[in-house]
Design an enzyme around this catalytic site. Sequence first.
Site, PDB file in Angstrom:
ATOM      1  N   ARG A   1      -8.464   8.326  39.936  1.00 52.14           N
ATOM      2  CA  ARG A   1      -8.187   7.789  38.603  1.00 52.14           C
ATOM      3  C   ARG A   1      -9.542   7.536  37.940  1.00 52.14           C
ATOM      4  O   ARG A   1     -10.422   6.916  38.553  1.00 52.14           O
ATOM      5  CB  ARG A   1      -7.398   6.483  38.751  1.00 52.14           C
ATOM      6  CG  ARG A   1      -6.885   5.913  37.457  1.00 52.14           C
ATOM      7  CD  ARG A   1      -5.948   4.741  37.697  1.00 52.14           C
ATOM      8  NE  ARG A   1      -6.627   3.587  38.269  1.00 52.14           N
ATOM      9  CZ  ARG A   1      -6.024   2.426  38.542  1.00 52.14           C
ATOM     10  NH1 ARG A   1      -4.740   2.280  38.320  1.00 52.14           N
ATOM     11  NH2 ARG A   1      -6.694   1.422  39.050  1.00 52.14           N
TER      12      ARG A   1
ATOM     13  N   HIS B   1      -0.689  -1.562  38.574  1.00 52.13           N
ATOM     14  CA  HIS B   1      -1.379  -2.160  39.720  1.00 52.13           C
ATOM     15  C   HIS B   1      -0.785  -1.719  41.061  1.00 52.13           C
ATOM     16  O   HIS B   1       0.417  -1.490  41.175  1.00 52.13           O
ATOM     17  CB  HIS B   1      -1.361  -3.685  39.604  1.00 52.13           C
ATOM     18  CG  HIS B   1      -2.214  -4.167  38.471  1.00 52.13           C
ATOM     19  ND1 HIS B   1      -1.697  -4.846  37.396  1.00 52.13           N
ATOM     20  CD2 HIS B   1      -3.533  -4.031  38.235  1.00 52.13           C
ATOM     21  CE1 HIS B   1      -2.674  -5.118  36.552  1.00 52.13           C
ATOM     22  NE2 HIS B   1      -3.806  -4.632  37.032  1.00 52.13           N
TER      23      HIS B   1
ATOM     24  N   PHE C   1      -5.931 -17.341  28.681  1.00 49.82           N
ATOM     25  CA  PHE C   1      -5.551 -16.100  29.358  1.00 49.82           C
ATOM     26  C   PHE C   1      -5.176 -14.994  28.372  1.00 49.82           C
ATOM     27  O   PHE C   1      -5.225 -13.823  28.740  1.00 49.82           O
ATOM     28  CB  PHE C   1      -4.310 -16.323  30.245  1.00 49.82           C
ATOM     29  CG  PHE C   1      -4.522 -17.233  31.419  1.00 49.82           C
ATOM     30  CD1 PHE C   1      -5.179 -16.779  32.557  1.00 49.82           C
ATOM     31  CD2 PHE C   1      -4.054 -18.539  31.410  1.00 49.82           C
ATOM     32  CE1 PHE C   1      -5.357 -17.601  33.658  1.00 49.82           C
ATOM     33  CE2 PHE C   1      -4.230 -19.371  32.505  1.00 49.82           C
ATOM     34  CZ  PHE C   1      -4.886 -18.907  33.631  1.00 49.82           C
TER      35      PHE C   1
ATOM     36  N   GLY D   1     -12.697   6.193  36.259  1.00 49.12           N
ATOM     37  CA  GLY D   1     -13.279   4.862  36.078  1.00 49.12           C
ATOM     38  C   GLY D   1     -13.109   3.918  37.260  1.00 49.12           C
ATOM     39  O   GLY D   1     -13.525   2.763  37.184  1.00 49.12           O
ATOM     40  N   ASP D   2     -12.494   4.353  38.360  1.00 49.99           N
ATOM     41  CA  ASP D   2     -12.313   3.464  39.517  1.00 49.99           C
ATOM     42  C   ASP D   2     -13.589   3.398  40.362  1.00 49.99           C
ATOM     43  O   ASP D   2     -13.991   4.416  40.950  1.00 49.99           O
ATOM     44  CB  ASP D   2     -11.191   3.996  40.424  1.00 49.99           C
ATOM     45  CG  ASP D   2      -9.805   3.530  40.000  1.00 49.99           C
ATOM     46  OD1 ASP D   2      -9.719   2.549  39.243  1.00 49.99           O
ATOM     47  OD2 ASP D   2      -8.820   4.144  40.437  1.00 49.99           O
TER      48      ASP D   2
ATOM     49  N   ILE E   1      -0.551 -14.278  35.162  1.00 51.30           N
ATOM     50  CA  ILE E   1      -1.400 -15.336  35.725  1.00 51.30           C
ATOM     51  C   ILE E   1      -1.155 -16.653  34.994  1.00 51.30           C
ATOM     52  O   ILE E   1      -1.042 -17.718  35.618  1.00 51.30           O
ATOM     53  CB  ILE E   1      -2.883 -14.917  35.695  1.00 51.30           C
ATOM     54  CG1 ILE E   1      -3.069 -13.598  36.466  1.00 51.30           C
ATOM     55  CG2 ILE E   1      -3.767 -16.016  36.294  1.00 51.30           C
ATOM     56  CD1 ILE E   1      -4.446 -12.980  36.347  1.00 51.30           C
TER      57      ILE E   1
ATOM     58  N   SER F   1      -4.821  -6.192  28.998  1.00 53.05           N
ATOM     59  CA  SER F   1      -5.611  -5.969  30.216  1.00 53.05           C
ATOM     60  C   SER F   1      -5.396  -4.609  30.877  1.00 53.05           C
ATOM     61  O   SER F   1      -5.651  -4.458  32.063  1.00 53.05           O
ATOM     62  CB  SER F   1      -5.306  -7.085  31.228  1.00 53.05           C
ATOM     63  OG  SER F   1      -3.943  -7.035  31.593  1.00 53.05           O
TER      64      SER F   1
ATOM     65  N   TYR G   1     -11.830  -2.373  28.184  1.00 55.15           N
ATOM     66  CA  TYR G   1     -11.261  -3.671  28.571  1.00 55.15           C
ATOM     67  C   TYR G   1     -12.362  -4.609  29.085  1.00 55.15           C
ATOM     68  O   TYR G   1     -12.501  -5.741  28.614  1.00 55.15           O
ATOM     69  CB  TYR G   1     -10.173  -3.464  29.634  1.00 55.15           C
ATOM     70  CG  TYR G   1      -9.808  -4.723  30.365  1.00 55.15           C
ATOM     71  CD1 TYR G   1      -9.170  -5.761  29.708  1.00 55.15           C
ATOM     72  CD2 TYR G   1     -10.127  -4.891  31.724  1.00 55.15           C
ATOM     73  CE1 TYR G   1      -8.850  -6.934  30.372  1.00 55.15           C
ATOM     74  CE2 TYR G   1      -9.805  -6.051  32.393  1.00 55.15           C
ATOM     75  CZ  TYR G   1      -9.170  -7.069  31.715  1.00 55.15           C
ATOM     76  OH  TYR G   1      -8.869  -8.232  32.372  1.00 55.15           O
TER      77      TYR G   1
ATOM     78  N   ASN H   1      -9.131  -8.641  42.420  1.00 59.29           N
ATOM     79  CA  ASN H   1      -7.757  -8.123  42.268  1.00 59.29           C
ATOM     80  C   ASN H   1      -6.706  -9.190  42.568  1.00 59.29           C
ATOM     81  O   ASN H   1      -6.554  -9.592  43.722  1.00 59.29           O
ATOM     82  CB  ASN H   1      -7.574  -6.894  43.153  1.00 59.29           C
ATOM     83  CG  ASN H   1      -8.317  -5.705  42.585  1.00 59.29           C
ATOM     84  OD1 ASN H   1      -9.531  -5.761  42.397  1.00 59.29           O
ATOM     85  ND2 ASN H   1      -7.602  -4.651  42.287  1.00 59.29           N
TER      86      ASN H   1
HETATM   87  N1  UFG Z   1      -4.221   2.705  43.121  1.00 57.39           N
HETATM   88  C1  UFG Z   1      -3.606   3.791  43.723  1.00 57.39           C
HETATM   89  N2  UFG Z   1      -2.358   4.128  43.315  1.00 57.39           N
HETATM   90  C2  UFG Z   1      -1.690   3.460  42.333  1.00 57.39           C
HETATM   91  C3  UFG Z   1      -2.321   2.354  41.741  1.00 57.39           C
HETATM   92  C4  UFG Z   1      -3.583   2.005  42.160  1.00 57.39           C
HETATM   93  O1  UFG Z   1      -4.174   4.437  44.601  1.00 57.39           O
HETATM   94  O2  UFG Z   1      -0.558   3.840  42.006  1.00 57.39           O
HETATM   95  C5  UFG Z   1      -5.554   2.316  43.588  1.00 57.39           C
HETATM   96  C6  UFG Z   1      -6.580   2.330  42.480  1.00 57.39           C
HETATM   97  O3  UFG Z   1      -7.135   3.614  42.332  1.00 57.39           O
HETATM   98  C7  UFG Z   1      -7.575   1.286  42.981  1.00 57.39           C
HETATM   99  C8  UFG Z   1      -6.706   0.299  43.770  1.00 57.39           C
HETATM  100  O4  UFG Z   1      -5.497   0.987  44.033  1.00 57.39           O
HETATM  101  O5  UFG Z   1      -8.468   1.869  43.846  1.00 57.39           O
HETATM  102  C9  UFG Z   1      -6.381  -0.949  42.997  1.00 57.39           C
HETATM  103  O6  UFG Z   1      -5.895  -0.573  41.723  1.00 57.39           O
HETATM  104  P1  UFG Z   1      -5.246  -1.602  40.696  1.00 57.39           P
HETATM  105  O7  UFG Z   1      -4.839  -0.829  39.479  1.00 57.39           O
HETATM  106  O8  UFG Z   1      -4.219  -2.422  41.399  1.00 57.39           O
HETATM  107  O9  UFG Z   1      -6.436  -2.560  40.373  1.00 57.39           O
HETATM  108  P2  UFG Z   1      -7.869  -2.227  39.770  1.00 57.39           P
HETATM  109  O10 UFG Z   1      -8.842  -2.428  40.880  1.00 57.39           O
HETATM  110  O11 UFG Z   1      -7.948  -0.965  39.027  1.00 57.39           O
HETATM  111  O12 UFG Z   1      -7.874  -3.316  38.645  1.00 57.39           O
HETATM  112  C10 UFG Z   1      -8.509  -4.523  38.754  1.00 57.39           C
HETATM  113  C11 UFG Z   1      -7.839  -5.540  37.848  1.00 57.39           C
HETATM  114  C12 UFG Z   1      -8.027  -5.145  36.405  1.00 57.39           C
HETATM  115  C13 UFG Z   1      -9.464  -4.919  36.152  1.00 57.39           C
HETATM  116  C14 UFG Z   1      -9.983  -3.858  37.063  1.00 57.39           C
HETATM  117  C15 UFG Z   1     -11.425  -3.555  36.838  1.00 57.39           C
HETATM  118  O13 UFG Z   1      -6.488  -5.647  38.183  1.00 57.39           O
HETATM  119  O14 UFG Z   1      -7.548  -6.159  35.564  1.00 57.39           O
HETATM  120  O15 UFG Z   1      -9.819  -4.313  38.385  1.00 57.39           O
HETATM  121  O16 UFG Z   1     -11.906  -2.577  37.671  1.00 57.39           O
HETATM  122  F1  UFG Z   1      -9.684  -4.516  34.898  1.00 57.39           F
END
Ligand code: UFG
Length: 325
Positions: free
Chosen positions: A282, A189, A73, A284-285, A12, A77, A141, A170
Amino acid sequence: MQVLVTGGAGYIGSHAVKVLLSKGYEVIVVDNLATGHVEAVDDRAKLYIGDISDEVFMDKVFKENDIKGVIHFAAFSLVGESMTNPYKYYENNVSKTNKLLKSMVEHNVLNLVFSSTAATYGEPEKTPIYESDAQVPTNVYGQTKLAMEHMIKWYGSAHGLNNVALRYFNVAGALEDGSIGEAHNPETHLIPIILQVANNKRAKISIFGDDYPTKDKTCIRDYIHVLDLCEAHVLALEYLFNGNPSDNFNLGSGEGFSVLEMIEAARKVTGHPIPAEVAPRRAGDPAVLIANSDKARKVLGWVPTRENIEIMIRDAWCWEQNKRY
Ligand code: UFG
């Protein structure tokens, strides 16, 4: 006018440098290259390689320049890593920010835009999420980012540090010409991983959970283009330069897309079948994360122009195919 960008060699930060330069700012970058890339830093910026916690080094940076504001920044993360190594996150994110703020105050640099996150809210009680909603992080984090937000507020009351915390949802996309983009190691990500499959660098994408309480049972997120996000940082800085009060703003589109919808959109943009398989959830999602960003639109005058996931995926795809670091 000179602006310091910490972490300006990161995903970023490197885009923020470009946006600041395009608006006529002189940009100073400080980055220790722990996760950043020299190649990501625009040649027109003045790059100092070093650590924000090195007070002698930061004295030099502040003395050699006439910095009027800082966009901070620099941070680690990765949510998963933060859960297994909290020391690393508290040390790098919280302790080092404390040193940066001390240096800023000593040099009378009192305008700060801080890179915060939706992760400070944790599992939301309702959607969309407003700035006034409870901040109860569910991972280390997010907890360190919340600690940094609080620290900055206290420096505000003690030392007159004017500050804006921007809580991102996101972040996605890249500069349109594909010259800089997202390059994390390891990459966790969703969009970059999907595009690595499209680029034949991975065999398939794993969908983390198909038993969530959502329309298609996969997680929903609010995606925002990195350039729209960076525009908001410049507006926030100008808001502070204009003497406005310290505040917090969510940055998102207000619209949610499921993991399946993102994969489908990437198939459309890339023309690749992108094989996908369901994997366990995963840890914590949260099921759904959607921002209400009306405040940033109203108060900062933020007008995102790339609120279309196909544009975000298209730009990230251009980067994936041109990746040089
Ligand atoms: N996902 C998958 N498969 C993958 C990767 C991700 O299904 O291979 C899903 C995750 O479970 C989630 C969604 O795609 O539901 C988005 O996942 P990301 O890892 O791209 O992003 P996050 O929502 O986990 O992360 C974002 C920010 C982080 C922040 C986090 C907090 O990018 O910096 O939200 O919840 F910390």
